[in-house]
Write a protein that holds these residues in place. Structure first.
Motif, short mmCIF file in Angstrom:
data_model
loop_
_atom_site.label_atom_id
_atom_site.label_comp_id
_atom_site.label_asym_id
_atom_site.label_seq_id
_atom_site.Cartn_x
_atom_site.Cartn_y
_atom_site.Cartn_z
N GLU A 104 0.84 -1.19 0.00
CA GLU A 104 0.00 0.00 0.00
C GLU A 104 0.88 1.24 0.00
O GLU A 104 1.93 1.28 0.63
N ALA A 105 0.40 2.26 -0.71
CA ALA A 105 1.07 3.56 -0.73
C ALA A 105 0.29 4.49 0.18
O ALA A 105 -0.84 4.88 -0.14
N THR A 106 0.86 4.85 1.32
CA THR A 106 0.12 5.59 2.34
C THR A 106 -0.19 7.02 1.94
O THR A 106 -1.13 7.62 2.47
N LYS A 107 0.57 7.59 1.01
CA LYS A 107 0.35 8.99 0.63
C LYS A 107 -0.62 9.14 -0.54
O LYS A 107 -0.88 10.25 -0.98
N VAL A 108 -1.14 8.03 -1.05
CA VAL A 108 -2.07 8.07 -2.18
C VAL A 108 -3.49 8.12 -1.65
O VAL A 108 -3.92 7.24 -0.90
N LYS A 109 -4.24 9.15 -2.05
CA LYS A 109 -5.58 9.35 -1.51
C LYS A 109 -6.67 9.08 -2.54
O LYS A 109 -7.85 9.16 -2.21
N VAL A 110 -6.31 8.77 -3.78
CA VAL A 110 -7.32 8.52 -4.81
C VAL A 110 -7.78 7.08 -4.76
O VAL A 110 -7.09 6.19 -4.27
N GLU A 111 -8.99 6.85 -5.26
CA GLU A 111 -9.55 5.50 -5.29
C GLU A 111 -8.84 4.67 -6.36
O GLU A 111 -8.60 5.13 -7.47
N GLN A 112 -8.50 3.43 -5.99
CA GLN A 112 -7.78 2.55 -6.90
C GLN A 112 -8.43 1.18 -6.95
O GLN A 112 -9.15 0.78 -6.03
N ASN A 113 -8.16 0.47 -8.04
CA ASN A 113 -8.65 -0.89 -8.23
C ASN A 113 -7.46 -1.78 -8.59
O ASN A 113 -7.12 -1.91 -9.76
N PRO A 114 -6.81 -2.39 -7.58
CA PRO A 114 -5.61 -3.20 -7.85
C PRO A 114 -5.85 -4.34 -8.83
O PRO A 114 -4.97 -4.65 -9.63
N PHE A 115 -7.02 -4.96 -8.78
CA PHE A 115 -7.30 -6.06 -9.70
C PHE A 115 -7.34 -5.56 -11.14
O PHE A 115 -6.78 -6.20 -12.05
N LEU A 116 -7.98 -4.40 -11.35
CA LEU A 116 -8.03 -3.81 -12.68
C LEU A 116 -6.61 -3.46 -13.14
O LEU A 116 -6.26 -3.69 -14.31
N GLY A 117 -5.80 -2.94 -12.23
CA GLY A 117 -4.42 -2.62 -12.58
C GLY A 117 -3.62 -3.85 -12.98
O GLY A 117 -2.87 -3.82 -13.95
N PHE A 118 -3.81 -4.95 -12.23
CA PHE A 118 -3.10 -6.19 -12.56
C PHE A 118 -3.53 -6.73 -13.91
O PHE A 118 -2.69 -7.16 -14.72
N MET A 119 -4.83 -6.73 -14.19
CA MET A 119 -5.32 -7.23 -15.48
C MET A 119 -4.82 -6.35 -16.62
O MET A 119 -4.54 -6.86 -17.72
N ALA A 120 -4.70 -5.04 -16.37
CA ALA A 120 -4.16 -4.14 -17.41
C ALA A 120 -2.71 -4.50 -17.72
O ALA A 120 -2.29 -4.48 -18.89
#
Length: 332
Positions: A163-179
């Motif tokens: 996890e990146a503690t300074k990142v405040k935006v919503e993320q989708n790790p599964f979508l990122g992995f599939m990309a």
């Protein structure tokens, strides 16, 4: 000029530049995708502008190769404009690269740059598979072992997501992995296909690049219209562009062209060191810039990936080299 005949300082220069370009590009793309959620540039336009700059740079390199403006115009007319077959042939990798570049933006919008850099090394087994199928090449036991080791390393990185503690935006790790998965398949296929085209004739590398980038601009423009057409009409093509976004475009353009220089004048071991060093730099940058929490599984996985990259680049056995030398001529 072969890789054996160039000086060590030049090899180190190539290694340093390639490493910095790879690490910096991913980190800066990540930064631009999370820095502002209010005014976000369209990634499709950035991909398109990258192709435009690559085309301009390739024309410049062809001009240097041609020697005179008249020879340059003659080469472009004869080998590019009056050669629809060549344009059609190079449209295949241009479409695939367009998909890959857009997937990179999706991935870096949802995953940290260090995680992306590690997982993206799956392009090595994908490229190896494409080489075996499309170029009829053989891989040594050492290379197959390194590929298995790399896959284990990627599994460890994904086992317990960091996890990146300074990142405040919503993320989708599964979508990122599939990309990333889509991007590595695109990278493997397009890279091997382009190599196959290059080796099928004596046509200049820069002519082939111009053919590919012309098709790439058409493909990426189509992507802009299909994905962000209404928004571009409303806000403009360069909506949300900052100096950092232009830096991303520039780095993506130079990085793509510089890779061909590295491939020509260095070797696989140097490229392996570069990829491993880029992983280290991306991890350090993510730690300080994004507050990346580095877990033990991520660290073990990254070390395995770096080791496998180095192992993969070691010289193949004599039997594999003899087998490769007896291959049939490549045709497209």
């Amino acid at each position: 000029m072969s890789s054996e005949r160039v000086s060590l300082p030049f090899k180190l220069y190539c290694l340093t530049v390639m490493t910095l370009v790879a690490a910096t590009y991913n980190v800066v793309v990540r930064y631009t995708r999370i820095a502002s959620a209010e005014i976000m540039y369209f990634s499709t336009t950035a991909v398109c502008m990258t192709e435009v700059i690559k085309l301009i740079l390739s024309i410049g390199m062809l001009a240097r190769e041609s020697g005179t403006p008249s020879k340059l115009l003659a080469d472009i007319k004869e080998q590019v404009l009056c050669n629809p077959g060549g344009l059609l042939k190079l449209s295949v990798p241009s479409v695939v690269y367009a998909v890959q570049n857009n997937m990179a933006f999706v991935a870096l919008s949802n995953l940290d740059a260090a995680v992306y850099q590690v997982i993206y090394q799956l392009k090595i087994p994908c490229t190896a598979l494409c080489m075996v199928i499309m170029l009829n090449r053989s891989l040594g036991k050492k290379q197959w072992f390194s590929i298995c080791t790399l896959c284990v390393g990627v599994i460890l990185v994904q086992f317990k997501p960091v996890e990146a503690t300074k990142v405040k935006v919503e993320q989708n790790p599964f979508l990122g992995f599939m990309a990333i998965v889509v991007a590595v398949f695109c990278s493997g296929f397009a890279g091997v296909y382009f190599e196959k085209v290059l080796k099928s004739s004596d046509t200049s590398l820069w002519v082939r690049n111009i053919q590919m980038y012309l098709s790439g601009i058409a493909c990426t423009l189509m992507g802009v219209l299909l994905n962000d057409g209404d928004k571009v009409i409303e806000h403009g093509f360069f909506y949300g562009y900052t100096p950092w976004v232009w830096f991303v475009v520039f780095m993506g353009s130079v990085g793509g062209l510089y890779t061909s220089i590295v491939v020509k004048y260095t070797d696989n071991i140097m490229k392996g060191f570069s990829a491993a060093a880029a992983i280290v730099l991306s991890t350090v940058a993510s730690f300080f810039l994004f507050g990346l929490h580095i877990t033990s599984t991520f660290l073990c996985g990254a070390i395995l990936v770096c080791a496998s990259i180095y192992l993969y680049g070691l010289p193949v056995s004599k039997e594999c080299a003899d087998t490769e030398s007896k291959q049939k001529p490549i045709t497209v």
